[in-house]
Design an enzyme around this catalytic site. Structure first.
Site, mmCIF file in Angstrom:
data_model
loop_
_atom_site.group_PDB
_atom_site.id
_atom_site.type_symbol
_atom_site.label_atom_id
_atom_site.label_comp_id
_atom_site.label_asym_id
_atom_site.label_seq_id
_atom_site.Cartn_x
_atom_site.Cartn_y
_atom_site.Cartn_z
ATOM 1 N N HIS A 278 36.373 25.064 26.947
ATOM 2 C CA HIS A 278 35.271 24.868 25.993
ATOM 3 C C HIS A 278 34.046 25.691 26.410
ATOM 4 O O HIS A 278 33.357 26.270 25.562
ATOM 5 C CB HIS A 278 34.837 23.397 25.965
ATOM 6 C CG HIS A 278 35.911 22.445 25.520
ATOM 7 N ND1 HIS A 278 36.477 21.521 26.368
ATOM 8 C CD2 HIS A 278 36.500 22.265 24.333
ATOM 9 C CE1 HIS A 278 37.370 20.810 25.699
ATOM 10 N NE2 HIS A 278 37.408 21.241 24.472
ATOM 11 N N GLY B 118 35.251 16.877 22.850
ATOM 12 C CA GLY B 118 34.629 16.423 24.086
ATOM 13 C C GLY B 118 35.565 16.468 25.283
ATOM 14 O O GLY B 118 36.602 17.100 25.254
#
Ligand code: PAF
Length: 282
Positions: free
Chosen positions: A37, A31
């Site tokens: 990402h 996260g």
């Protein structure tokens, strides 16, 4: 985008998609998403029918004095970013869901794990290999995407996939950098303002070593010294390690030849940053 928090429900979704003949691309994360990402997701989007992202800050890969509690978390922001990249499933389990009890069986990494980050963070790669084993059994992907910033992680996971015969292709994706060269990392938010100004020296020193190799330098100690001097003289960071090894075997080199990695970790006041370059030498 479906957010799924339970393992059984996630497995049922994946089995359903597989029965329909859909290929699954998986982006495991902890996260606090950044461009690195999102680049993994874009690669997965191009190559698969279904894209699954997991967000799980895995306690097993943090040592007792490490930054598990301080690791940045912002689920709402991550959710919006994942949705905007057209992630199909966001798997977001709790620690209790993933580890209802102290695990009775864990994965022990025997090779490629006693150098670089593995030496500074004992048990770290066992924790990574254990959670990835669980996640692969839950998501059952055809392909899984990892960033090359964690080049040792990629090397260790290649060993895991090969030794445990996971029917998964690992896709390693290039490092995404800020304009000033700092490798994107969720941990960068924990740099103090002065440290943020200094941090690009990590990549500059790696580039200087790369340049020295291009100009004919072949002595590993001289290259390590060059990097050490630049970081020590131009930042307040404390060097954790600078390593020059074969890649992906991660073995010490008697002579600089073939594919090598120069990797480093530097500790700032609240955060430890890593970076690397992988170089092919004729
Ligand atoms: O690279 C990471 O974010 C983590 O190590 C991973 C692969 C998601 C496992 O927890």
């Amino acid at each position: 985008m479906k957010v799924v928090t339970e393992i059984r429900a996630m497995q049922a979704e994946m089995i359903h998609q597989k029965k329909k003949g859909k290929s699954i691309g998986f982006v495991p994360t902890m996260g606090y998403l950044h461009e690195g990402h999102l680049t993994l997701v874009r690669n997965a989007r191009k190559e698969n029918d279904i894209v699954v992202m997991s967000i799980f800050v895995n306690p097993l890969q943090f040592g007792p004095t490490e930054d598990f509690a301080e690791y940045p978390r912002d689920f709402d922001r991550d959710c919006a970013l994942a949705e905007s990249e057209k992630v199909d499933y966001l798997f977001y389990p709790s620690v209790a869901e993933m580890y209802p009890n102290e695990p009775a069986v864990t994965v022990s990494v025997k090779d490629r794990s006693d150098v670089l980050c593995g030496k500074s963070r004992p048990g770290h790669f066992d924790g990574v290999a254990t959670v990835i084993t669980k996640l692969f059994h839950i998501v059952m992907p055809e392909r899984a995407y990892f960033g090359k910033k964690d080049a040792q992680q990629v090397a260790v996971l290649e060993g895991l996939v090969s030794d445990f015969n996971f029917p998964v292709e690992l896709v390693a994706v290039d490092i995404v950098r800020e304009q000033d060269g700092l490798a994107k990392s969720s941990r960068n938010v924990n740099l103090l303002p002065d440290e943020r100004q200094e941090a690009p020296i990590l990549y500059k020193s790696l580039q200087a070593a790369h340049q020295a190799i291009n100009e004919g330098e072949r002595n590993p100690s001289s290259l390590i010294q060059l990097i050490d001097d630049m970081i020590t003289n131009q930042s307040s960071g404390k060097i954790d390690y600078i390593g020059l090894l074969s890649y992906p075997q991660l073995k010490p080199l008697e002579e600089l030849t073939g594919r090598i990695i120069i990797a480093l970790a530097v500790k700032f006041s609240k955060v430890r940053l890593i970076d690397n370059v992988i170089i092919d030498i004729d």
